[in-house]
Write a protein that holds these residues in place. Sequence first.
Motif, PDB file in Angstrom:
ATOM      1  N   GLY A 173      33.218  69.132  -1.176  1.00  0.00           N
ATOM      2  CA  GLY A 173      33.050  67.737  -0.788  1.00  0.00           C
ATOM      3  C   GLY A 173      32.158  67.596   0.423  1.00  0.00           C
TER       4      GLY A 173
ATOM      5  N   VAL B 136      22.961  54.714   5.796  1.00  0.00           N
ATOM      6  CA  VAL B 136      23.564  55.655   4.839  1.00  0.00           C
ATOM      7  C   VAL B 136      23.712  57.023   5.498  1.00  0.00           C
TER       8      VAL B 136
ATOM      9  N   MET C 203      28.540  67.799  -0.525  1.00  0.00           N
ATOM     10  CA  MET C 203      28.019  66.587  -1.161  1.00  0.00           C
ATOM     11  C   MET C 203      27.833  65.480  -0.129  1.00  0.00           C
ATOM     12  N   LEU C 204      28.750  65.381   0.842  1.00  0.00           N
ATOM     13  CA  LEU C 204      28.614  64.334   1.858  1.00  0.00           C
ATOM     14  C   LEU C 204      27.397  64.593   2.743  1.00  0.00           C
TER      15      LEU C 204
ATOM     16  N   PHE D 290      26.452  56.921   8.319  1.00  0.00           N
ATOM     17  CA  PHE D 290      27.807  56.808   7.774  1.00  0.00           C
ATOM     18  C   PHE D 290      28.265  58.125   7.170  1.00  0.00           C
ATOM     19  N   PHE D 291      27.402  58.718   6.325  1.00  0.00           N
ATOM     20  CA  PHE D 291      27.842  59.937   5.655  1.00  0.00           C
ATOM     21  C   PHE D 291      27.817  61.138   6.583  1.00  0.00           C
TER      22      PHE D 291
ATOM     23  N   LEU E  15      20.019  62.472   2.069  1.00  0.00           N
ATOM     24  CA  LEU E  15      19.346  61.564   1.147  1.00  0.00           C
ATOM     25  C   LEU E  15      19.011  60.243   1.839  1.00  0.00           C
TER      26      LEU E  15
ATOM     27  N   THR F 226      24.342  63.704   0.834  1.00  0.00           N
ATOM     28  CA  THR F 226      24.133  62.258   0.807  1.00  0.00           C
ATOM     29  C   THR F 226      23.554  61.766   2.134  1.00  0.00           C
TER      30      THR F 226
ATOM     31  N   GLU G 129      37.219  71.643   3.340  1.00  0.00           N
ATOM     32  CA  GLU G 129      36.904  71.826   1.916  1.00  0.00           C
ATOM     33  C   GLU G 129      35.392  71.808   1.780  1.00  0.00           C
TER      34      GLU G 129
ATOM     35  N   THR H 129      39.012  67.680   8.789  1.00  0.00           N
ATOM     36  CA  THR H 129      40.367  67.379   8.338  1.00  0.00           C
ATOM     37  C   THR H 129      40.745  68.185   7.108  1.00  0.00           C
ATOM     38  N   SER H 130      39.769  68.604   6.315  1.00  0.00           N
ATOM     39  CA  SER H 130      40.136  69.272   5.063  1.00  0.00           C
ATOM     40  C   SER H 130      39.639  70.706   4.965  1.00  0.00           C
TER      41      SER H 130
ATOM     42  N   TYR I 295      35.464  64.694   7.422  1.00  0.00           N
ATOM     43  CA  TYR I 295      36.041  65.322   6.239  1.00  0.00           C
ATOM     44  C   TYR I 295      36.155  66.830   6.441  1.00  0.00           C
TER      45      TYR I 295
ATOM     46  N   VAL J 101      31.273  60.613   8.155  1.00  0.00           N
ATOM     47  CA  VAL J 101      32.319  60.914   7.176  1.00  0.00           C
ATOM     48  C   VAL J 101      32.338  62.409   6.856  1.00  0.00           C
TER      49      VAL J 101
END
Lengths: 130, 577
Positions: free
Chosen positions: A31, A11, A34-35, A14-15, A41, A38, A28, A25-26, A22, A18
């Motif tokens: 998000g 987990v 939160m990623l 992966f996050f 976590l 995670t 932002e 690319t964004s 993210y 990601v």
Amino acid sequence: MRNESLILLGVAIFFGIVGVVYWFTSYEDGGTTMLVGTCLLGLLPGSYYLFWHRRMGFRPEDRDDATIEEGAGEVETFPSSSIWPFVLGMGAFMLVLAFAFGMWFFFPAVGLIVTALVGGTAESRRGGHV
Amino acid sequence: MTDVITPTTTGDGAHGPSVVGVARHEHEEHGPTGLLKWVTSTDHKVIGMSYMITSLVLFYFAGIMALVLRIQLATPSSSLVSFAQYNELFTMHGSLMLYLFAGPFAFGGLANYIVPLQVGAPDMAFPRLNALSYWLYLSGSITMMMGFLVAGGAAEFGWVAYAPLSNATNSPGVGPDIWIMALVLTGFSAIFTGVNLVATIFYLRAPGMTMFRMPIFTWNMLVTAILILIAFPVLTGALVMLFCDRHFGTHIFSVQGGGSPNLWQNLFWFFGHPEVYILALPYFGIATEIFPVFSRKPVFGYKGMVFATLSIAALSTGVWAHHMFTTGVVLLPFFSLLSLLIAVPTGIKFFNWIGTLWRGQLQFSAAMLFSIGFLFAFLMGGVTGVMLASPPIDFFTHDTYFVVAHFHQVLFGTAVFAGFAGLYYWYPKFFGRMLRENLGKWHFWLMFIGFWVTFMPQYIVGLLGMPRRVAIYPSYLGWQSYNIISTVGAFIIAASFAVLLWNLWISWRQPVPCGDNPWDAHTLEWFTTSPPPHHNYSHLPPIRSERPTWDYHHPDSPAIAHGEGRPPRGDKVLVSS
């Protein structure tokens, strides 16, 4: 406990990936936060389980060839009945009603929650139904 | 009183069952009785049953709301309910079905009851926390239903509560506050259950029950529990922020104070999309339990199933903004790509389900019929989901009845078809008696027909442009005929649930006792008595494959655990005698 820790570390990895992709690319921030959260976590309990796996090795429930007898010994102490979860739940119920209907609900709520916490702790210390 | 589980060892494990745990509960008879016994119980079976009954009652409430909505829409300008009442009804229908039925029925009810049995544990890891989860869930449900009783009525902003519609100006009154507080309670309940499930699965497995011998249902519940821990805290946090915006003068979601309404959508869907899989994965697990048992075969592609579940869960947490394509402020390629990728592990699951049925000796019991119905229903919902993952299609169908039909087919396919498959499958485990199979088949066929009649016209009317959440529509657009068909379908579904009620009643009044293992099932929960005794097991069989009960009852049939060799093609060694 190796597989258990690998799931949670998976987990995290992966996050982590990601989250990085993210962000770049964004750009932002909501998000991404939160990623990354995670990812942490997964990292925290995953590392904890890996730590204990290194110290304990494979438990009987981790080994293909374990026999039932290897589980001998005290498993856990299970309270077979207790009133305190109900009291605590009703305290929480009153507490949220206080936010919706008015603060007078707050006083029984705190009373119930404190009683339940004290009662539940005492029950655990005594090891019996109160 | 406290039960200390003290395992004693007799038997040699290899040939006969070994005594694994003798619970010292001599005080049990002196404990509370009647209502107090239920209130104070920390037994996972009692709590799981309470969860199931509560969520089924709420399911019927929400179903009745759906019928009122469908009657309203059967004619273009019906005045059965006012606009405000219509908004309240669809908000509460969605909230009850999603937050209070589909999730809690699976992870609070079935998982609570079945997971400790499937891993060979005496109870959940934290029995008192488990009881607290139920009381929070029950009080949250009561709080949610109280919305109808307060001045101003229940919340009217849909189950998604988008800002700025949900702020104090646009949604005044105590109804929305009650809705927020109900979700805070049930959110904590879900988080506690998630912690409990993870701890139970990690720490209380029986010796030999390795991670890769756990039943797929337990695997899916583990992944669901991790998803709960990822998603629900975000929702609870967002709800607290919303409450602060409404009452304490913060401006987190309002433009006027420098906040951002889009932040609500980001936070909500970061919960909301994993939530869809929190509602789906347990039901995938139920179907995966039922297919092998009624095909008389081991599950096909066990490890593929596990890794597909893990990848679905991982991907589902990275796709939240595909609900926000039309806001114009999200990264379309990223979310579209990840959403489309979910089709790959889901396809693997379909392949494995069909592989399990392939060349099996199929028995079309009610549970099996519901599981097969789940395959068709979920496939249809899933395929339209792939369509919606593509932004050009989503731009045109967003907030139309196409989306309504899509998510109803997904959630009806999982939570209702597979959920009731689980009820028919495990009912003998719960009570040691059978549900009526013939009534179960009536229930299935009525529901299966009603399902397609209700939701297929909604795709068409959505493509014709009918928006969701409207109480009336113009009569000259040709939408009415589709809406009438849909309403008729809804009543066929309602009839099927009347059959279920009759089935539950008659099976309870005139019980048909069954043995401990009426299906000749595979997994550990069928080894103990039905209903299971206090602390579940007095004996455990040796666990040498993912089918310990089958191995024990069919000693001549070799353990076909993965990696332990497979029988030659066409070998009938797996066929039950």
